[in-house]
Design a protein around this motif. Structure first.
Motif, PDB file in Angstrom:
ATOM      1  N   MET A  19     -20.737   9.603   4.066  1.00 21.54           N
ATOM      2  CA  MET A  19     -19.651   9.308   3.150  1.00 21.54           C
ATOM      3  C   MET A  19     -18.626   8.419   3.848  1.00 21.54           C
ATOM      4  O   MET A  19     -18.208   8.694   4.969  1.00 21.54           O
ATOM      5  N   ASP A  20     -18.236   7.338   3.187  1.00 17.79           N
ATOM      6  CA  ASP A  20     -17.250   6.426   3.751  1.00 17.79           C
ATOM      7  C   ASP A  20     -15.867   7.070   3.697  1.00 17.79           C
ATOM      8  O   ASP A  20     -15.493   7.728   2.722  1.00 17.79           O
ATOM      9  N   ILE A  21     -15.107   6.859   4.766  1.00 13.82           N
ATOM     10  CA  ILE A  21     -13.746   7.389   4.838  1.00 13.82           C
ATOM     11  C   ILE A  21     -12.768   6.229   4.697  1.00 13.82           C
ATOM     12  O   ILE A  21     -12.811   5.273   5.472  1.00 13.82           O
ATOM     13  N   GLU A  22     -11.910   6.309   3.695  1.00 15.01           N
ATOM     14  CA  GLU A  22     -10.903   5.279   3.481  1.00 15.01           C
ATOM     15  C   GLU A  22      -9.649   5.613   4.273  1.00 15.01           C
ATOM     16  O   GLU A  22      -9.390   6.776   4.603  1.00 15.01           O
ATOM     17  N   ALA A  23      -8.864   4.583   4.582  1.00 16.06           N
ATOM     18  CA  ALA A  23      -7.652   4.774   5.379  1.00 16.06           C
ATOM     19  C   ALA A  23      -6.486   4.036   4.739  1.00 16.06           C
ATOM     20  O   ALA A  23      -6.660   2.963   4.150  1.00 16.06           O
ATOM     21  N   ASP A  24      -5.328   4.633   4.835  1.00 15.12           N
ATOM     22  CA  ASP A  24      -4.105   4.019   4.339  1.00 15.12           C
ATOM     23  C   ASP A  24      -3.101   3.999   5.484  1.00 15.12           C
ATOM     24  O   ASP A  24      -2.904   5.015   6.163  1.00 15.12           O
ATOM     25  N   VAL A  25      -2.471   2.854   5.732  1.00 16.71           N
ATOM     26  CA  VAL A  25      -1.571   2.702   6.869  1.00 16.71           C
ATOM     27  C   VAL A  25      -0.125   2.746   6.396  1.00 16.71           C
ATOM     28  O   VAL A  25       0.258   2.068   5.435  1.00 16.71           O
ATOM     29  N   ILE A  26       0.685   3.560   7.070  1.00 14.84           N
ATOM     30  CA  ILE A  26       2.107   3.671   6.761  1.00 14.84           C
ATOM     31  C   ILE A  26       2.903   3.192   7.972  1.00 14.84           C
ATOM     32  O   ILE A  26       2.679   3.641   9.105  1.00 14.84           O
ATOM     33  N   GLU A  27       3.832   2.284   7.730  1.00 15.48           N
ATOM     34  CA  GLU A  27       4.715   1.779   8.778  1.00 15.48           C
ATOM     35  C   GLU A  27       6.102   2.381   8.610  1.00 15.48           C
ATOM     36  O   GLU A  27       6.509   2.752   7.516  1.00 15.48           O
ATOM     37  N   TYR A  76      16.058   7.418 -17.089  1.00 17.38           N
ATOM     38  CA  TYR A  76      14.878   6.850 -16.449  1.00 17.38           C
ATOM     39  C   TYR A  76      14.996   7.142 -14.955  1.00 17.38           C
ATOM     40  O   TYR A  76      16.072   7.488 -14.452  1.00 17.38           O
ATOM     41  N   ALA A  77      13.905   7.025 -14.253  1.00 15.63           N
ATOM     42  CA  ALA A  77      13.902   7.333 -12.823  1.00 15.63           C
ATOM     43  C   ALA A  77      13.075   6.315 -12.068  1.00 15.63           C
ATOM     44  O   ALA A  77      12.136   5.720 -12.607  1.00 15.63           O
ATOM     45  N   ILE A  78      13.430   6.111 -10.809  1.00 18.24           N
ATOM     46  CA  ILE A  78      12.688   5.241  -9.897  1.00 18.24           C
ATOM     47  C   ILE A  78      12.243   6.078  -8.708  1.00 18.24           C
ATOM     48  O   ILE A  78      13.043   6.805  -8.095  1.00 18.24           O
ATOM     49  N   VAL A  79      10.963   6.016  -8.402  1.00 20.28           N
ATOM     50  CA  VAL A  79      10.388   6.755  -7.276  1.00 20.28           C
ATOM     51  C   VAL A  79       9.704   5.748  -6.359  1.00 20.28           C
ATOM     52  O   VAL A  79       8.880   4.950  -6.803  1.00 20.28           O
ATOM     53  N   LYS A  80      10.056   5.785  -5.099  1.00 26.26           N
ATOM     54  CA  LYS A  80       9.504   4.828  -4.134  1.00 26.26           C
ATOM     55  C   LYS A  80       8.737   5.574  -3.045  1.00 26.26           C
ATOM     56  O   LYS A  80       9.275   6.455  -2.379  1.00 26.26           O
ATOM     57  N   TYR A  81       7.469   5.209  -2.877  1.00 22.06           N
ATOM     58  CA  TYR A  81       6.601   5.790  -1.858  1.00 22.06           C
ATOM     59  C   TYR A  81       6.514   4.865  -0.640  1.00 22.06           C
ATOM     60  O   TYR A  81       6.816   3.675  -0.718  1.00 22.06           O
ATOM     61  N   TYR A  82       6.043   5.426   0.475  1.00 25.82           N
ATOM     62  CA  TYR A  82       5.716   4.621   1.647  1.00 25.82           C
ATOM     63  C   TYR A  82       4.304   4.053   1.528  1.00 25.82           C
ATOM     64  O   TYR A  82       3.990   3.049   2.158  1.00 25.82           O
ATOM     65  N   SER A  83       3.474   4.696   0.730  1.00 23.78           N
ATOM     66  CA  SER A  83       2.065   4.326   0.614  1.00 23.78           C
ATOM     67  C   SER A  83       1.745   3.826  -0.790  1.00 23.78           C
ATOM     68  O   SER A  83       2.066   4.489  -1.784  1.00 23.78           O
ATOM     69  N   SER A  84       1.098   2.675  -0.884  1.00 25.94           N
ATOM     70  CA  SER A  84       0.696   2.134  -2.182  1.00 25.94           C
ATOM     71  C   SER A  84      -0.408   2.980  -2.805  1.00 25.94           C
ATOM     72  O   SER A  84      -0.452   3.159  -4.028  1.00 25.94           O
ATOM     73  N   ALA A  85      -1.309   3.515  -1.978  1.00 25.28           N
ATOM     74  CA  ALA A  85      -2.393   4.348  -2.490  1.00 25.28           C
ATOM     75  C   ALA A  85      -1.849   5.626  -3.112  1.00 25.28           C
ATOM     76  O   ALA A  85      -2.313   6.077  -4.174  1.00 25.28           O
TER      77      ALA A  85
END
Length: 290
Positions: A1-9, A65-74
């Motif tokens: 199974m392929d493992i995907e990765a997400d990078v956070i700066e 309304y609300a705005i939510v901001k993540y560090y990760s796009s995924a």
């Protein structure tokens, strides 16, 4: 199974695909309840940089309304798919979309996180025992008794007073090392904070300034160290740490010679400084979201 990765700066997230816009929130709900509900629900998908709840404009229907901001796009994408059209914390369904438009000049600007945000992000993914920091003493610079590990870089021999001009210059430097024992990685950062005064202040004011400048020097060193850290989130739930090599990185203690490349921070820039929520630069194309 392929493992995907997400990078956070460790930087302020500005990309559209990391920001969610939530609307159709009922006006009958208390704003504090909405905020707590959104934080609780959306933080389950990943670390949040920002949550903001605002009343609708006067020309629109009553509500919020609300705005939510993540560090990760995924994580932002996953949260959008899982919550759009769901009632969540109210009777009627909510609309959740990724932001569609942003100021191009702002989106290209790289801004480091504040020290508190860096530590919050590290604790979220590494745990309180997954990383540590320590202040390193520069042996090349004489250490005053009152500055044990934070180095006094002021020009004068006795704390930098100029008796002829009645001026005072205070400057403190700090070297911080971050360690990630489970990942066998370390990195370092440097921070400097200083201020000059035209008129010689009293002793109490000098003591207060020195204490605050030393704190700012340490905070800047922490931020400078975290900017070289990458968190790699794997799809199997594990987290890896990578420390980027910087040619200007602080060398081991025995190799410290000469001057270090640092960021000079004035007292006026430190006093009252806070991390902007950056929403004034965010433009949302609501017409495309309906």
């Amino acid at each position: 199974m392929d493992i995907e990765a997400d990078v956070i700066e460790f930087k302020v997230p500005t990309e559209n695909n990391k920001t969610l816009f939530i609307w159709d929130i009922l006006p009958t709900l208390p704003e504090a309840f909405i905020y707590e509900s959104i934080c609780g629900i959306f933080s389950g998908f990943g670390a949040l940089y920002l949550v903001k709840v605002c009343p609708n404009a006067a020309v629109a229907e009553p509500g919020f309304y609300a705005i939510v901001k993540y560090y990760s796009s995924a994580q932002a994408s996953k949260a959008q798919r899982a919550t759009d059209g769901k009632s969540l914390f109210q009777e009627s369904p909510l609309k959740v979309r990724l932001c569609t438009r942003q100021n191009p000049a702002f989106s290209s600007e790289v801004r480091p996180l504040s020290n508190s945000k860096c530590q919050e992000l590290a604790n979220r993914y590494l745990g309180f025992n997954g990383w540590s920091s320590r202040i390193i003493t520069r042996n090349a610079v004489p250490v005053l008794p009152c500055c044990v590990k934070l180095q006094d870089l002021s020009g004068g021999d006795d704390g930098c007073s100029d008796t002829e001009t009645q001026a005072l210059a205070l400057k403190f430097g700090c070297i911080v090392e971050l360690a990630f024992p489970p990942h066998r990685s370390t990195c370092r950062g440097v921070g400097v904070a200083g201020e000059s005064f035209q008129n010689l202040p009293d002793h109490l004011e000098v003591c207060l300034k020195r204490g605050k400048l030393k704190k700012w020097a340490k905070d800047k060193a922490m931020v400078d160290a975290f900017r070289n850290v990458l968190l790699v989130l794997l799809s199997n739930g594990k987290v890896a740490v990578e420390c980027r090599f910087d040619p200007d990185q602080v060398l081991p203690d025995e190799d410290l010679k000469g001057l270090l490349k640092v960021n000079d921070v004035t007292w006026s820039g430190c006093e009252g400084a806070g991390e902007d929520d950056l929403l004034s630069e965010l433009s949302l194309d609501v017409s495309c979201l309906s």
